[in-house]
Design a protein around this motif. Structure first.
Motif, PDB file in Angstrom:
ATOM      1  N   GLY A  53       0.624  -2.136  11.270  1.00 49.17           N
ATOM      2  CA  GLY A  53       1.757  -2.085  12.195  1.00 49.17           C
ATOM      3  C   GLY A  53       2.831  -3.094  11.857  1.00 49.17           C
ATOM      4  O   GLY A  53       4.035  -2.800  11.938  1.00 49.17           O
ATOM      5  N   ILE A  54       2.404  -4.290  11.457  1.00 48.54           N
ATOM      6  CA  ILE A  54       3.375  -5.353  11.134  1.00 48.54           C
ATOM      7  C   ILE A  54       4.205  -4.993   9.912  1.00 48.54           C
ATOM      8  O   ILE A  54       5.429  -5.136   9.903  1.00 48.54           O
ATOM      9  N   ILE A  55       3.544  -4.498   8.840  1.00 47.70           N
ATOM     10  CA  ILE A  55       4.321  -4.184   7.629  1.00 47.70           C
ATOM     11  C   ILE A  55       5.203  -2.954   7.845  1.00 47.70           C
ATOM     12  O   ILE A  55       6.246  -2.812   7.191  1.00 47.70           O
ATOM     13  N   ALA A  56       4.808  -2.055   8.783  1.00 48.69           N
ATOM     14  CA  ALA A  56       5.678  -0.912   9.090  1.00 48.69           C
ATOM     15  C   ALA A  56       6.995  -1.387   9.688  1.00 48.69           C
ATOM     16  O   ALA A  56       8.065  -0.835   9.396  1.00 48.69           O
ATOM     17  N   LEU A  57       6.937  -2.441  10.511  1.00 44.44           N
ATOM     18  CA  LEU A  57       8.145  -2.971  11.135  1.00 44.44           C
ATOM     19  C   LEU A  57       8.868  -3.975  10.232  1.00 44.44           C
ATOM     20  O   LEU A  57      10.095  -3.963  10.140  1.00 44.44           O
ATOM     21  N   ALA A  58       8.100  -4.831   9.565  1.00 45.15           N
ATOM     22  CA  ALA A  58       8.711  -5.935   8.816  1.00 45.15           C
ATOM     23  C   ALA A  58       9.087  -5.564   7.383  1.00 45.15           C
ATOM     24  O   ALA A  58       9.992  -6.187   6.813  1.00 45.15           O
TER      25      ALA A  58
ATOM     26  N   ILE B  65       7.841   0.865  -3.113  1.00 47.61           N
ATOM     27  CA  ILE B  65       6.572   0.931  -3.843  1.00 47.61           C
ATOM     28  C   ILE B  65       5.589  -0.088  -3.284  1.00 47.61           C
ATOM     29  O   ILE B  65       4.402   0.209  -3.081  1.00 47.61           O
ATOM     30  N   VAL B  66       6.071  -1.296  -3.010  1.00 50.07           N
ATOM     31  CA  VAL B  66       5.211  -2.336  -2.442  1.00 50.07           C
ATOM     32  C   VAL B  66       4.698  -1.908  -1.072  1.00 50.07           C
ATOM     33  O   VAL B  66       3.505  -2.068  -0.760  1.00 50.07           O
ATOM     34  N   PHE B  67       5.582  -1.346  -0.244  1.00 50.73           N
ATOM     35  CA  PHE B  67       5.145  -0.896   1.080  1.00 50.73           C
ATOM     36  C   PHE B  67       4.107   0.214   0.960  1.00 50.73           C
ATOM     37  O   PHE B  67       3.097   0.209   1.683  1.00 50.73           O
ATOM     38  N   ALA B  68       4.331   1.188   0.065  1.00 51.08           N
ATOM     39  CA  ALA B  68       3.381   2.285  -0.101  1.00 51.08           C
ATOM     40  C   ALA B  68       2.003   1.750  -0.487  1.00 51.08           C
ATOM     41  O   ALA B  68       0.971   2.195   0.037  1.00 51.08           O
ATOM     42  N   ALA B  69       1.977   0.775  -1.389  1.00 50.29           N
ATOM     43  CA  ALA B  69       0.699   0.213  -1.835  1.00 50.29           C
ATOM     44  C   ALA B  69       0.007  -0.551  -0.708  1.00 50.29           C
ATOM     45  O   ALA B  69      -1.196  -0.373  -0.464  1.00 50.29           O
ATOM     46  N   LEU B  70       0.741  -1.392   0.004  1.00 53.62           N
ATOM     47  CA  LEU B  70       0.145  -2.186   1.082  1.00 53.62           C
ATOM     48  C   LEU B  70      -0.271  -1.299   2.255  1.00 53.62           C
ATOM     49  O   LEU B  70      -1.340  -1.499   2.845  1.00 53.62           O
ATOM     50  N   TYR B  71       0.566  -0.332   2.599  1.00 49.91           N
ATOM     51  CA  TYR B  71       0.236   0.532   3.732  1.00 49.91           C
ATOM     52  C   TYR B  71      -0.975   1.403   3.415  1.00 49.91           C
ATOM     53  O   TYR B  71      -1.799   1.670   4.293  1.00 49.91           O
ATOM     54  N   GLY B  72      -1.083   1.862   2.176  1.00 53.23           N
ATOM     55  CA  GLY B  72      -2.252   2.641   1.789  1.00 53.23           C
ATOM     56  C   GLY B  72      -3.531   1.856   1.987  1.00 53.23           C
ATOM     57  O   GLY B  72      -4.541   2.380   2.486  1.00 53.23           O
TER      58      GLY B  72
END
Length: 406
Positions: A293-298, A310-317
């Motif tokens: 939830g935090i990385i989706a917002l931040a 790309i970084v978000f896709a990797a971390l969210y996965g």
């Protein structure tokens, strides 16, 4: 061997649906670029080109809904009769549905073959595979389920690449048939290896039994948390590729965002399971859900260029992958293992409603925001955090229950 067989079944069921549950979200954009899911793209460009993007999107949405919504019924049969006939039935319906899909021309034919028949098969495969593994493990239960859940991530990586190449080389019909025969081979292995540690215990079926677990505060809080988290979980998966191309990323590079997300999800399903067995499954679930939830917002909201996406896709996965693997182990922790099929099935049935409506909500938010993704991203982050709160409440309820026992 049971874990390996369950991995094969999940690879062929949830892994198959993972490769196609991605849709376009805006009709005007869809007219310029046919679609971002494999089947969505092909159907809009070929036999279903006269239908709207949203109409075609119901095929994949219906598949995911049926796979989860059928879980209570499949789970009850599992508790009463064991996995053998359910897995065999699922194998037939899934493979037969895909073979019929390769021959379909009209919308209603594809909807029935792929959206209903194949989906019934995946429901009969996914639930018993997960439940069988739960009966064989206790101390390392979350780790074992994490390995099994990794099958859906691996399927989400392999099937899209495989089908994209096969469609170009041998055509759509033979691409689906080749995939169906590969699935058949893996499911034969699953049929030979899957078994429950506990013998079947037939009981009289009463409708009230389906809702009895919701009377427990810990189970109810876990269910609410799961529903809310699932309401937002698929939004980045569905829209990040479309968002990336809208921000100027090349289509050839954007196509790898979902495989990247699924690849890191593989580690996210296994490693948190191993950690959860040591520090607590609820504790690990809360941490990974808060992280998502935090990385989706931040991170997702300000990400407008190639590297941040790309970084978000990797971390969210990685973060969202933990949810899928930890949840069955959490339900098993607060349940009688002899009723595990019904209780896990009820959980997935509630989640199926969230899966059905989340993509529609996402598309409506984008249209309301005139093509911007900000409202979608805020909604996603908020419901993910709300799901985390549900798990926190379940953890507190579990603590009170343990204290009362002492």
């Amino acid at each position: 061997m049971v874990t390996a067989g369950a991995f094969s079944c999940v690879f062929c069921s949830f892994g198959w649906i993972n490769c196609e549950y991605r849709h376009t979200c805006n009709e005007e954009k869809a007219n310029r670029r046919p679609g971002i899911g494999i089947f969505q793209d092909y159907y809009q460009s070929h036999q279903l080109q006269s239908y709207s993007s949203s109409t075609i999107a119901w095929i994949a949405s219906l598949e995911l809904f049926i796979m989860f919504a059928g879980s209570p019924i499949v789970g009850r049969f599992y508790d009463n009769y064991g996995p053998r006939y359910i897995i065999l039935t699922g194998t037939f319906f899934h493979v037969f549905g895909l073979l019929m899909t390769s021959l379909c021309k009209g919308y209603y034919q594809i909807l029935l073959a792929q959206g209903v028949c194949s989906a019934i098969g995946t429901s009969c495969l996914f639930s018993p595979a997960t439940n069988c593994v739960l009966t064989w493990f206790h101390k390392k239960r979350a780790f074992a389920i994490g390995i099994v859940a990794g099958g859906s991530s691996l399927g989400g990586v392999i099937f899209p690449i495989m089908l994209n190449h096969l469609i170009r080389q041998v055509g759509f019909g033979w691409a689906i048939r080749i995939a169906a025969f590969m699935i058949l081979g893996m499911l034969i292995f699953g049929n030979l290896t899957l078994s429950s540690r506990l013998p079947p215990s037939p009981k009289e079926l009463k409708l009230v039994q389906y809702f009895a677990p919701l009377k427990e505060k810990t189970y109810l809080s876990t269910t609410v948390g799961s529903f809310l988290f699932y309401l937002g979980m698929f939004l980045p998966i569905n829209y990040i590729q479309y968002q990336a191309t809208s921000y100027g990323m090349s289509e050839s590079l954007a196509e790898y965002l979902i495989p990247i997300l699924n690849a890191t999800s593989l580690f996210g399903r296994i490693l948190p399971g191993w950690i959860g067995d040591k520090v607590g499954r609820y504790n690990t679930q809360i941490a990974t859900c808060l992280f998502s939830g935090i990385i989706a917002l931040a991170l997702w909201i300000p990400a407008k260029h190639t590297a941040p996406l790309i970084v978000f896709a990797a971390l969210y996965g990685f973060g969202s992958g933990a949810f899928v693997s930890l949840l069955p182990a959490m339900i098993a922790q607060i349940s009688d293992v002899r009723e595990i099929g019904l209780r896990v099935g009820l959980e997935f049935a509630v989640m199926s409603v969230a899966a059905l409506v989340s993509n529609l909500i996402g598309g409506a938010l984008i249209q309301h925001d005139h093509g911007s993704f900000r409202d979608l991203q805020i909604f996603c982050g908020v419901v993910l955090l709300a799901g985390s709160v549900g798990f926190i409440m379940a953890r507190l309820s579990l603590n009170r229950k343990l204290l009362a026992m002492v």
